[in-house]
Scaffold this motif. Structure first.
Motif, PDB file in Angstrom:
ATOM      1  N   ARG A 168     -30.901  -5.800  30.644  1.00  0.00           N
ATOM      2  CA  ARG A 168     -30.259  -6.564  31.704  1.00  0.00           C
ATOM      3  C   ARG A 168     -29.667  -5.820  32.870  1.00  0.00           C
ATOM      4  O   ARG A 168     -28.767  -5.190  32.342  1.00  0.00           O
ATOM      5  CB  ARG A 168     -29.770  -7.866  31.808  1.00  0.00           C
ATOM      6  CG  ARG A 168     -29.934  -8.830  32.707  1.00  0.00           C
ATOM      7  CD  ARG A 168     -28.961 -10.301  32.266  1.00  0.00           C
ATOM      8  NE  ARG A 168     -29.765 -10.822  31.396  1.00  0.00           N
ATOM      9  CZ  ARG A 168     -30.594 -11.711  31.573  1.00  0.00           C
ATOM     10  NH1 ARG A 168     -31.063 -11.958  32.954  1.00  0.00           N
ATOM     11  NH2 ARG A 168     -31.500 -12.611  30.593  1.00  0.00           N
ATOM     12  N   ALA A 169     -30.476  -5.528  34.150  1.00  0.00           N
ATOM     13  CA  ALA A 169     -29.625  -4.516  34.959  1.00  0.00           C
ATOM     14  C   ALA A 169     -28.564  -5.374  35.826  1.00  0.00           C
ATOM     15  O   ALA A 169     -28.821  -6.549  36.091  1.00  0.00           O
ATOM     16  CB  ALA A 169     -30.398  -4.059  35.954  1.00  0.00           C
ATOM     17  N   VAL A 170     -27.411  -4.663  35.917  1.00  0.00           N
ATOM     18  CA  VAL A 170     -26.392  -5.481  36.775  1.00  0.00           C
ATOM     19  C   VAL A 170     -25.932  -4.447  38.043  1.00  0.00           C
ATOM     20  O   VAL A 170     -26.278  -3.191  37.651  1.00  0.00           O
ATOM     21  CB  VAL A 170     -25.471  -5.893  35.823  1.00  0.00           C
ATOM     22  CG1 VAL A 170     -25.767  -7.064  34.953  1.00  0.00           C
ATOM     23  CG2 VAL A 170     -24.603  -4.803  35.140  1.00  0.00           C
ATOM     24  N   GLU A 171     -25.312  -5.003  38.941  1.00  0.00           N
ATOM     25  CA  GLU A 171     -24.619  -4.171  39.903  1.00  0.00           C
ATOM     26  C   GLU A 171     -23.441  -4.890  40.449  1.00  0.00           C
ATOM     27  O   GLU A 171     -23.248  -6.039  40.231  1.00  0.00           O
ATOM     28  CB  GLU A 171     -25.547  -3.520  41.015  1.00  0.00           C
ATOM     29  CG  GLU A 171     -25.818  -4.860  41.904  1.00  0.00           C
ATOM     30  CD  GLU A 171     -26.745  -4.415  43.102  1.00  0.00           C
ATOM     31  OE1 GLU A 171     -27.233  -3.038  43.011  1.00  0.00           O
ATOM     32  OE2 GLU A 171     -26.928  -5.099  44.061  1.00  0.00           O
ATOM     33  N   VAL A 199     -29.063  -8.185  38.623  1.00  0.00           N
ATOM     34  CA  VAL A 199     -30.250  -7.755  39.508  1.00  0.00           C
ATOM     35  C   VAL A 199     -31.250  -7.511  38.573  1.00  0.00           C
ATOM     36  O   VAL A 199     -32.315  -6.781  39.163  1.00  0.00           O
ATOM     37  CB  VAL A 199     -29.756  -6.632  40.277  1.00  0.00           C
ATOM     38  CG1 VAL A 199     -28.590  -7.207  41.170  1.00  0.00           C
ATOM     39  CG2 VAL A 199     -29.259  -5.519  39.497  1.00  0.00           C
ATOM     40  N   THR A 200     -31.618  -8.035  37.501  1.00  0.00           N
ATOM     41  CA  THR A 200     -32.794  -7.528  36.633  1.00  0.00           C
ATOM     42  C   THR A 200     -34.115  -7.982  37.432  1.00  0.00           C
ATOM     43  O   THR A 200     -34.845  -7.314  37.371  1.00  0.00           O
ATOM     44  CB  THR A 200     -32.753  -8.541  35.260  1.00  0.00           C
ATOM     45  OG1 THR A 200     -31.584  -8.188  34.761  1.00  0.00           O
ATOM     46  CG2 THR A 200     -33.767  -8.085  34.514  1.00  0.00           C
ATOM     47  N   GLU A 201     -34.212  -9.182  37.872  1.00  0.00           N
ATOM     48  CA  GLU A 201     -35.536  -9.552  38.671  1.00  0.00           C
ATOM     49  C   GLU A 201     -35.704  -8.833  39.736  1.00  0.00           C
ATOM     50  O   GLU A 201     -36.592  -8.417  40.212  1.00  0.00           O
ATOM     51  CB  GLU A 201     -35.289 -10.970  38.863  1.00  0.00           C
ATOM     52  CG  GLU A 201     -35.427 -12.097  37.770  1.00  0.00           C
ATOM     53  CD  GLU A 201     -35.188 -13.350  38.142  1.00  0.00           C
ATOM     54  OE1 GLU A 201     -35.461 -13.803  39.465  1.00  0.00           O
ATOM     55  OE2 GLU A 201     -35.139 -14.448  37.249  1.00  0.00           O
ATOM     56  N   ARG A 202     -34.311  -8.563  40.417  1.00  0.00           N
ATOM     57  CA  ARG A 202     -34.645  -7.405  41.773  1.00  0.00           C
ATOM     58  C   ARG A 202     -35.267  -6.214  41.423  1.00  0.00           C
ATOM     59  O   ARG A 202     -35.815  -5.525  42.174  1.00  0.00           O
ATOM     60  CB  ARG A 202     -33.298  -7.677  42.427  1.00  0.00           C
ATOM     61  CG  ARG A 202     -33.625  -6.932  43.915  1.00  0.00           C
ATOM     62  CD  ARG A 202     -32.375  -7.010  44.514  1.00  0.00           C
ATOM     63  NE  ARG A 202     -31.532  -5.921  44.228  1.00  0.00           N
ATOM     64  CZ  ARG A 202     -30.160  -5.818  44.355  1.00  0.00           C
ATOM     65  NH1 ARG A 202     -29.308  -6.659  45.382  1.00  0.00           N
ATOM     66  NH2 ARG A 202     -29.296  -4.957  43.886  1.00  0.00           N
TER      67      ARG A 202
END
Length: 802
Positions: free
Chosen positions: A396-399, A422-425
């Motif tokens: 799962r990506a995060v920022e 920001v996973t979906e993005r």
């Protein structure tokens, strides 16, 4: 009775005690017994049984002190009288003990004002304790001195008494002056303090809450004057209430009580009330209420609470997480719900090592490098982007970004920041990048040039095919007007068409337009334009696909020339087939002309009938013109000229074609009839080309009639108006019709209706192309009653319009 005398009564001041006339002056007498009894009654009654009020107990203790004092004076001046001495005599130990007990009782339990003043640490307690002993003892000194010096100095007794009296007066005056001066200074200080205290918001009430003092600060705060407030219950007057419900601001705290109160003009206030109870001897307790206006603080607190709630709602709605990292301890604290939104179990990541274990290793190193740069530069904040490893697999990506806090030495203490999933993005952006790459590949390989423009005709993209077509590099044209790609005389028209589309939305889109382009070297070439539009963010983007028509036009020109050549060859072939018939037909007028001229010659030679000669010459001339007309029609039909579209008569065009075909066919007994619509007399066409079509159709019909063996050989030529401003012309015959296998492909090149060796098979194909070039259609079908029928359409025209 045995009496034992230990001599204890003579241990202290033995000589003075021995001078007393009492039998046993050092032993307890009546005074001692009374003092002892009074002390017992005062102590036991007050402390144990509480028989008396504190004031009565203090009277007993004060009486003891008075008896001790009398005994002391009589002991010092025994010559005053034996009865008094015997009555109030008291031993010194007993006197000291009784005085100490009486004073202790007064200090601990007395409520007399004088005792309270002397024993309370008030502002003037030192002054009073100095002044009172001085006032009591200093007047005795002159008397003692006078007593001591009487008989020892050569002064009369009256003089010594007068001096003692004068000394007492001076002492009293000095004590009074000093006391007045001290009191005046104290009163001034008290007045100043009272004035200052009156500006504060202080309320004095009794135990029932009734106002006994209303300061000037209270008048300014609440609007009620002292006269209006005195005697009223403070909480009733101000409608005070303590809001203890959820979200209330009226609560009991360590610093006082928070209340909501209302001013005289009904304005709401939030105040902090601090209460102290003051007890004074002989008076009812007084409550001192110190009031502090905390309206702004409460408003700020409530605004802060609302802001925090709004922030919590905003972060929850946007799925933002807030975290704090203590660098020294490594502890990580997350806002509620953050870990769940990141796909992690609650409290799964509580320290730095736990965080490291859940993050992609390469991302961990990148974050550490970012932190090192942040600390090195003492930056206030830093941004990050990394991937969390999910317990169930996947990432799962995060920022986010974080605020950095340092100590005095520049060491990083803690960070506070926000984090966003920001996973979906990321997935959408990755898919978008793939589509963009695919689209870029398509656009780079598509043969047509592509130019992307904005609504101001500014070039935004310029494909590789466009670079090849115009000879410009993309870097040279991006940001410039697209009018640079067309000749100067056409730029205004292009801008007008674009502006018209921006304003109305009509034109350009969905149309195939042709124009002229100008290359970088000044070369001009024809182009075909197709345009698409996209709208977004208030902007309009036009994607223009441009195709170079130079090769196409050259090819069409070559095909046109070839078609014209083929049509010419077709006409020559048709004429070669008509050669025999034309020779026979020309032979008749030429022979007739020769005969007419010979007969005219004979008559002239004989000198006979001038009128007859004229008739013969006239008939010969007609036959000559007939032959010339046949030759003219043949030459016009065979000529290879330019296409000339003009208004032509249907009747003339048809009859000229029929006359040309029927030359020399009289022996076949073919009858031609006309059914021409008078309401559609004109067509807009090239007459020679239309006649070529009619000649091909008529020759096919005549060939079919010659070989059919039928007796009724009939050709019908008709015309009538149809929809869309067209005129339909039909050539029908009474022959055997068209074979089905030929009907399906009869307009294909090299397909002939005349059988083997009957023709080239290109006449009908050329005819179809001629009609379609005029905007019409050509078709064929078999008639139900027998024979074939060919129909074609041509544009209608009004009379006199060219």
């Amino acid at each position: 009775m045995l009496r034992v005398d230990l001599g204890i009564d003579l241990l202290l001041f033995g000589k003075q005690v021995a001078l007393h006339e009492a039998p046993h002056p050092g032993r307890p007498g009546l005074n001692s017994s009374v003092i002892f009894l009074l002390l017992v009654i005062a102590g036991y009654g007050t402390h144990v049984r509480k028989w008396f009020a504190a004031e009565a107990s203090s009277v007993f203790a004060a009486t003891v002190l008075a008896l001790v004092g009398v005994a002391a004076v009589l002991t010092a001046f025994s010559q005053l009288g034996t009865f008094a001495t015997r009555l109030f005599s008291l031993s010194l130990p007993a006197a000291i003990t009784a005085a100490a007990l009486a004073l202790a009782h007064l200090v601990l339990y007395s409520r007399l004002e004088a005792v309270r003043v002397l024993t309370t640490r008030s502002g003037d307690w030192r002054t009073i304790r100095v002044l009172l002993p001085a006032a009591l003892l200093l007047p005795i000194l002159p008397t003692l001195i006078a007593h001591l010096v009487t008989g020892r100095v050569p002064l009369p007794t009256m003089a010594i008494a007068g001096l003692a009296t004068l000394a007492n007066i001076l002492i009293a005056a000095l004590i009074a002056y000093w006391a007045v001066l001290r009191v005046a200074r104290g009163q001034a200080a008290m007045a100043e303090l009272s004035e200052a205290l009156d500006q504060t918001t202080v309320v004095l009430t009794d135990c029932d809450g009734c106002v006994t003092h209303w300061s000037g600060g209270c008048e300014q705060l609440y609007g009620w004057t002292a006269e209006e407030a005195l005697g009223h219950n403070k909480y009733m007057l101000l409608r005070s209430h303590c809001r203890l419900a959820q979200g209330a601001r009226g609560t009991r705290g360590e610093n006082g009580l928070e209340l909501t109160e209302y001013t005289r003009d009904n304005r709401e206030l939030a105040v902090l009330e601090q209460t102290e109870e003051v007890k004074s001897p002989g008076r009812e307790p007084v409550r001192v209420l110190k009031v502090t206006d905390i309206t702004q603080r409460v408003a700020a607190t409530e605004a802060l609470k609302v802001s925090e709630e709004r922030l919590a709602l905003a972060t929850s709605a946007h799925e933002l997480g807030v975290f704090e990292w203590d660098v020294r301890t490594g502890h990580l604290e997350w806002s509620p719900g953050t870990e769940q939104r990141l796909g992690l179990a609650p409290s799964m990541i509580s320290d730095f090592e736990g965080w490291r274990a859940q993050v992609e290793p390469e991302d961990v190193q990148r974050i550490l490098d970012t932190l090192a740069r942040t600390v090195r530069d003492r930056a206030d904040k830093f941004s990050f982007r990394y991937r969390f490893l999910q317990p169930q697999g996947g990432v799962r990506a995060v920022e986010g970004s974080s605020r950095a806090f340092y100590d005095a030495e520049g060491n990083l203490l803690r960070t506070v920041g926000v984090i966003l999933d920001v996973t979906e993005r990321e997935e959408r952006e990755a898919a978008l990048r793939r589509r963009e790459a695919q689209l870029r590949s398509v656009l780079e390989t598509v043969p047509d040039a592509m130019v992307v423009l904005d609504q101001n005709s500014t070039i935004l993209q310029f494909s590789a095919a466009a670079e090849t077509l115009w000879g410009y590099r993309a870097a040279d044209v991006l940001g410039r007007s697209a009018t640079m790609l067309v000749p100067a005389e056409r730029r205004a028209a292009h801008l007008a068409a674009l502006n018209h589309f921006i304003k109305t939305g009509n034109g350009i889109i969905g149309e195939v337009l042709t124009s002229i382009a100008e290359a970088a070297d000044g070369r001009k070439f024809p182009i075909e334009i197709r345009t698409g539009v996209s709208r977004g963010d208030g902007q309009i983007l036009l994607t223009v696909f441009v195709r170079n028509l130079s090769d196409k036009l050259a090819t069409e020109e070559r095909l046109s020339e070839l078609s014209a050549e083929i049509a010419h060859v077709s006409r020559q072939s048709a004429m070669s087939e008509l050669a025999a018939d034309l020779a026979h037909e020309l032979n008749q007028p030429l022979s007739a002309t020769s005969n007419f001229l010979a007969a005219a010659k004979m008559l002239i030679e004989r000198g006979e009938g001038t009128e007859r000669v004229v008739d013969l010459l006239r008939m010969g001339s007609e036959q000559t013109q007939r032959a010339g007309e046949i030759i003219r029609r043949m030459r016009a039909f065979m000529a290879r000229g330019e296409v000339e579209m003009r208004t032509e008569s249907v009747d003339r065009t048809v009859r000229d074609a029929v006359d040309l075909v029927l030359v020399g066919t009289g022996q076949f007994h073919i009858r031609v009839s006309y059914e021409l619509d008078p309401n559609a007399p004109f067509i807009f066409a090239d007459r020679i080309q239309v006649q070529q079509v009619l000649v091909n159709l008529l020759r096919n019909s005549m060939e079919a009639l010659r070989t059919s063996g039928t007796q009724d050989r009939h050709i019908t030529i008709s015309s009538h108006a149809v929809e869309d401003q067209m005129v339909e012309m039909r050539v029908s015959d009474s022959g055997p019709g068209i074979p089905p296998h030929v009907l399906d492909q009869m307009f294909t090149r090299f397909t002939s209706t005349k059988g083997n060796g009957g023709g080239m098979g290109i006449g009908l194909s050329i005819s179809k192309r001629i009609i379609e070039a005029h905007g019409g259609t050509l078709s064929a079908q078999n008639r139900p009653e027998g024979g074939a029928s060919f129909r074609f359409t041509l544009p209608a025209a009004e009379e006199g319009v060219e």
